[in-house]
Design a protein around this motif. Structure first.
Motif, mmCIF file in Angstrom:
data_model
loop_
_atom_site.group_PDB
_atom_site.id
_atom_site.type_symbol
_atom_site.label_atom_id
_atom_site.label_comp_id
_atom_site.label_asym_id
_atom_site.label_seq_id
_atom_site.Cartn_x
_atom_site.Cartn_y
_atom_site.Cartn_z
ATOM 1 N N LYS A 197 0.829 -1.206 0.000
ATOM 2 C CA LYS A 197 0.000 0.000 0.000
ATOM 3 C C LYS A 197 0.860 1.251 0.000
ATOM 4 N N GLN A 198 1.881 1.237 0.847
ATOM 5 C CA GLN A 198 2.753 2.407 0.959
ATOM 6 C C GLN A 198 3.530 2.658 -0.324
ATOM 7 N N GLY A 200 2.432 2.211 -3.267
ATOM 8 C CA GLY A 200 1.527 2.673 -4.325
ATOM 9 C C GLY A 200 1.257 1.618 -5.381
ATOM 10 N N LEU A 202 -0.465 -1.154 -5.160
ATOM 11 C CA LEU A 202 -1.845 -1.645 -5.174
ATOM 12 C C LEU A 202 -2.753 -0.731 -5.994
ATOM 13 N N ILE A 203 -2.476 0.567 -5.920
ATOM 14 C CA ILE A 203 -3.264 1.506 -6.728
ATOM 15 C C ILE A 203 -2.980 1.301 -8.210
ATOM 16 N N LYS A 204 -1.727 1.017 -8.522
ATOM 17 C CA LYS A 204 -1.321 0.815 -9.913
ATOM 18 C C LYS A 204 -1.886 -0.483 -10.479
ATOM 19 N N GLU A 206 -4.270 -2.576 -9.067
ATOM 20 C CA GLU A 206 -5.685 -2.802 -8.768
ATOM 21 C C GLU A 206 -6.030 -4.291 -8.630
ATOM 22 N N HIS A 209 -9.628 -6.408 -9.188
ATOM 23 C CA HIS A 209 -10.534 -5.693 -10.099
ATOM 24 C C HIS A 209 -11.292 -6.712 -10.943
ATOM 25 N N CYS A 226 -0.959 -9.359 -13.010
ATOM 26 C CA CYS A 226 -1.032 -8.735 -11.687
ATOM 27 C C CYS A 226 -0.442 -9.654 -10.630
#
Length: 269
Positions: A197-198, A200, A202-204, A206, A209, A226
């Motif tokens: 999470k730190q 980033g 997971l945002i990339k 996803e 999904h 992924c």
């Protein structure tokens, strides 16, 4: 996020052993509580009969709330305190749960944790020890003021009691080891997810999904990629299964395929 179980409906070894332990404890609690109830009533009646109690038979046949009345007699005799009498009644209530609502005492294990129950109808660890405490206490304290009843219930249950107690001791040791391993697994997974999470990532990526899983429930190319990106960071199949919302078996398979591909790439290099 909704609770997710990578192992599906299959219970872990820890959960299975916990249910086995509860089953053995329930059998012992059923016997000890029932034996204790009869011992108390029979001893009071034997005392009234042999000592010709001045007030007559305190627990005649047909007495309503028989055991509550028996506990009150023990409180009056100084054998039990009022708090201990209330606790004994709670143990009887728990015994009745075992006899009539056993499912309520196992419902917190498994995959239906959304079925919430009041705390007073759930499995309680330590009940067996409390029952054994009263068994020992009353056998010792009542002899001073009552004629003790003798029965064959104990000898008839002795073999089962010994076997169940030995098996309980084995299960307790297994459960302690497995609980430590399960706790370590979860702590390591949480630590890894926190790092992801730190970063980033997971945002990339996803993970989880809908476009990463097709209608048949299989991973799409994007889903496979992924998984591999997560494995590269050091994520375990357990972590990937949680993040991707796929089974642990599927995540483990993807991990093996990824490792094989890495080995093949290194071999060509």
């Amino acid at each position: 996020m909704k609770e997710y179980y990578p192992r599906g409906n299959r219970l872990s070894a820890l959960e299975k052993n916990d249910l086995k332990r509860r089953a053995l404890e329930m059998v012992l609690v059923l016997f000890y509580v029932e034996d204790l109830k009869q011992f108390i009533v029979e001893s009071i009646r034997a005392t009234d009969l042999l000592r010709r109690y001045a007030g007559g038979d305190r627990l005649p046949d047909g007495t309503k709330r028989l055991h509550k009345k028996a506990f009150e007699i023990l409180v009056d005799a100084g054998v039990l305190t009022k708090c201990e009498s209330d606790e004994l009644q709670e143990l009887i209530d728990y015994r009745n749960l075992i006899a009539h609502q056993m499912h309520d005492l196992t419902s917190d294990v498994g995959r239906y944790l959304s079925i919430r129950l009041p705390d007073d109808v759930r499995y309680q660890n330590g009940v067996l020890k409390r029952v054994l405490y009263f068994h020992k206490k009353l056998s010792s304290q009542m002899r001073q003021k009552f004629v003790l009843s003798v029965s064959f219930r104990g000898p008839q249950f002795e073999a089962a009691e010994r076997a169940y107690s030995e098996e309980l001791a084995i299960l307790e040791r297994k459960i302690r080891r497995q609980a430590i391993a399960a706790r370590t697994e979860v702590e390591q997974a949480n630590a890894m997810i926190s790092v992801l999470k730190q970063s980033g990532l997971l945002i990339k990526l996803e993970p989880g999904h809908p476009n990463q899983i097709n209608r048949s429930g299989q991973l799409t190319d994007k889903g496979i990629n992924c998984c591999r990106e997560l494995f590269i960071t050091g994520a375990s199949p357990f972590v990937v299964a949680h993040l991707m919302r796929i089974s642990l078996r599927s995540a483990t398979r993807q991990h093996r395929l990824w490792l094989a591909n890495v080995d093949m790439t290194r071999g060509k290099a």
